[in-house]
Scaffold this motif. Structure first.
Motif, PDB file in Angstrom:
ATOM      1  N   GLN A  60       0.828  -1.213   0.000  1.00  0.00           N
ATOM      2  CA  GLN A  60       0.000   0.000   0.000  1.00  0.00           C
ATOM      3  C   GLN A  60       0.860   1.260   0.000  1.00  0.00           C
ATOM      4  O   GLN A  60       0.506   2.267  -0.626  1.00  0.00           O
ATOM      5  CB  GLN A  60      -0.936  -0.004   1.213  1.00  0.00           C
ATOM      6  N   LYS A  63       2.148   1.626  -3.555  1.00  0.00           N
ATOM      7  CA  LYS A  63       1.113   2.141  -4.458  1.00  0.00           C
ATOM      8  C   LYS A  63       0.943   3.651  -4.300  1.00  0.00           C
ATOM      9  O   LYS A  63       0.720   4.366  -5.290  1.00  0.00           O
ATOM     10  CB  LYS A  63      -0.210   1.412  -4.213  1.00  0.00           C
ATOM     11  N   LYS A  66       3.798   5.133  -6.154  1.00  0.00           N
ATOM     12  CA  LYS A  66       3.575   5.001  -7.600  1.00  0.00           C
ATOM     13  C   LYS A  66       2.653   6.107  -8.095  1.00  0.00           C
ATOM     14  O   LYS A  66       2.885   6.714  -9.157  1.00  0.00           O
ATOM     15  CB  LYS A  66       2.989   3.628  -7.934  1.00  0.00           C
ATOM     16  N   CYS A  86       2.419  -4.799  -7.559  1.00  0.00           N
ATOM     17  CA  CYS A  86       1.903  -3.445  -7.300  1.00  0.00           C
ATOM     18  C   CYS A  86       1.729  -2.641  -8.587  1.00  0.00           C
ATOM     19  O   CYS A  86       1.298  -1.484  -8.536  1.00  0.00           O
ATOM     20  CB  CYS A  86       2.838  -2.694  -6.357  1.00  0.00           C
TER      21      CYS A  86
END
Length: 419
Positions: A60, A63, A66, A86
């Motif tokens: 998480q 992400k 990202k 991911c």
């Protein structure tokens, strides 16, 4: 004085849902820091941060990064697998490992990651493993000797010993490596180096950049290699102690820009992209280890026993690292009591603080141990049958979300053979 990113009232609600100990992460702080880093290097069109997954390997968190435009730097098979799951693809993944097993090079190549070779002998090992040399490849440089910056304006000296490090190639080897790789089909080259850890100086990255930029110019002239990116790796630190100054990433980015224009631009190398590979700087300040006081012990010293232990944060136990502690609800109380704050492991090194001056602590108090967002949960282990804790995200809207559950005894026994 360091201030937690969460209030006592918030924590009291959070611990009703998630039993202590747990690591708590600040989504708002993470996103703001990622944006500040990106802005600091916006002058370089190809710039990209490749977050060091080893620092905080939580899907998480990855992400979130990202979404903020970061890539990932991986150094193992599982980190590559996590990054792939991911959604990181191809050039968003940098693979920088050492003493690398063949299966890891194979997966990195399969995912289209940019491979960063740690040693000249890895050229043939990689070729034998995957059957070819990628068109885009990087090599890690170790200048040897001692790297030192004098007293900076912040008053801290930066010094480390690359010559004692197991990483990277010598100056002669990296030139040989570029020549061989070019002969074997490589078309785009990168240079990577890491010279000092957790630096508290705005001068470190510009100094490292200048070394690598000059190396790039020299290698281009010696080998004819087309160098398209330079990875400044990690090393930009955070102030673990309240009296230490924080780095200014905008000043750091500007310093690297000046070195770029001084060295690379006159050499006709103004197409070189800058990469960074930060873990601690990106995440450490945005993580707290939250723990509850279980016991007080009054013998030759005053001990505060908490429900966290070195299984949750091992840095203080293994090398005496300082992590600031806030007694929640007593932020403004005088620090007039001297304590050792300890965990439950059967090791005398299991101490989060030694002779630390803190406000008077009572059983049931909640403590926040600061700067655990990187190399905190990631370095956990199960010695003494102590299980690794949960990870919780404090979302931007003030809500919380479980992003890794706490281990259970069933997890601990799952790999054991009973018959």
């Amino acid at each position: 004085m360091k201030k937690p990113f969460v209030t006592l009232e918030q924590l009291q609600e959070i611990v009703k849902q998630y039993p202590t100990p747990f690591h708590l992460y600040d989504e708002k702080g993470i996103r703001e820091n990622a944006r500040a880093l990106k802005a600091a290097f916006a002058w370089n069109p190809g710039y990209k941060e490749f977050f060091a997954v080893k620092a905080t390997p939580n899907p998480q968190i990855l992400k979130i990064l990202k979404e903020e435009g970061c890539g990932v730097d991986c150094s193992s098979l599982c980190e590559l697998m996590m990054s792939d799951r991911c959604g990181f693809q191809g050039g968003e993944i940098m693979f920088s490992s050492n003493d690398t097993p063949a299966e890891e090079f194979a997966l990195a190549a399969q995912l289209g990651a940019t491979i960063n070779l740690d040693d000249i002998t890895h050229i043939d090992f990689l070729k034998d493993t995957i059957g070819y040399i990628p068109k885009k490849i990087s090599c890690r440089f170790n200048p040897g000797g001692t790297f030192q910056l004098g007293e900076s304006k912040e008053g801290f000296q930066v010094m480390d010993n690359p010559g004692e490090a197991k990483y990277g190639m010598t100056r002669e080897q990296i030139a040989q490596a570029f020549k061989r790789l070019k002969e074997m089909g490589a078309e785009e080259f990168g240079i990577h180096a890491f010279l000092a850890s957790n630096t508290l100086s705005n001068d470190y990255y510009p100094a490292l950049a200048k070394i690598l930029f000059q190396l790039a110019v020299d290698l281009k002239n010696e080998t004819g290699a087309h160098i398209t990116f330079i990875n400044l790796s990690g090393g930009v630190g955070i102030p673990y102690r309240p009296e230490q100054p924080a780095n200014d990433i905008a000043v750091i980015g500007e310093g690297v820009r000046r070195a770029y224009e001084e060295v690379l631009v006159p050499a006709g190398m103004d197409d070189v992209s800058i990469c960074t590979e930060l873990g601690r700087f990106m995440l450490a300040p945005y993580g707290h280890l939250v723990t509850k006081v279980l016991h007080q012990k009054h013998i030759y010293k005053e001990y505060i026993g908490v429900d966290a232990c070195a299984s949750n944060l091992m840095r203080p136990a293994i090398y005496g690292a300082y992590h600031h502690i806030t007694v929640m609800g007593k932020e403004d109380a005088p620090c007039d009591h001297k304590y050792d704050v300890t965990g439950s492991l059967c090791e005398n090194s299991d101490k989060f603080a030694i002779d630390r001056m803190l406000p008077e602590i009572n059983i049931g108090d909640l403590l926040v141990i600061h700067d655990t967002g990187a190399h905190g949960h990631a370095m956990g282990y199960q010695y003494n049958g102590r299980l690794r804790s949960a990870e919780v995200l404090l979302c931007e809207d003030g809500s919380t979300r479980l992003i890794r559950r706490a281990e259970t005894p069933e997890d601990y026994f799952a790999t054991a053979i009973w018959d």
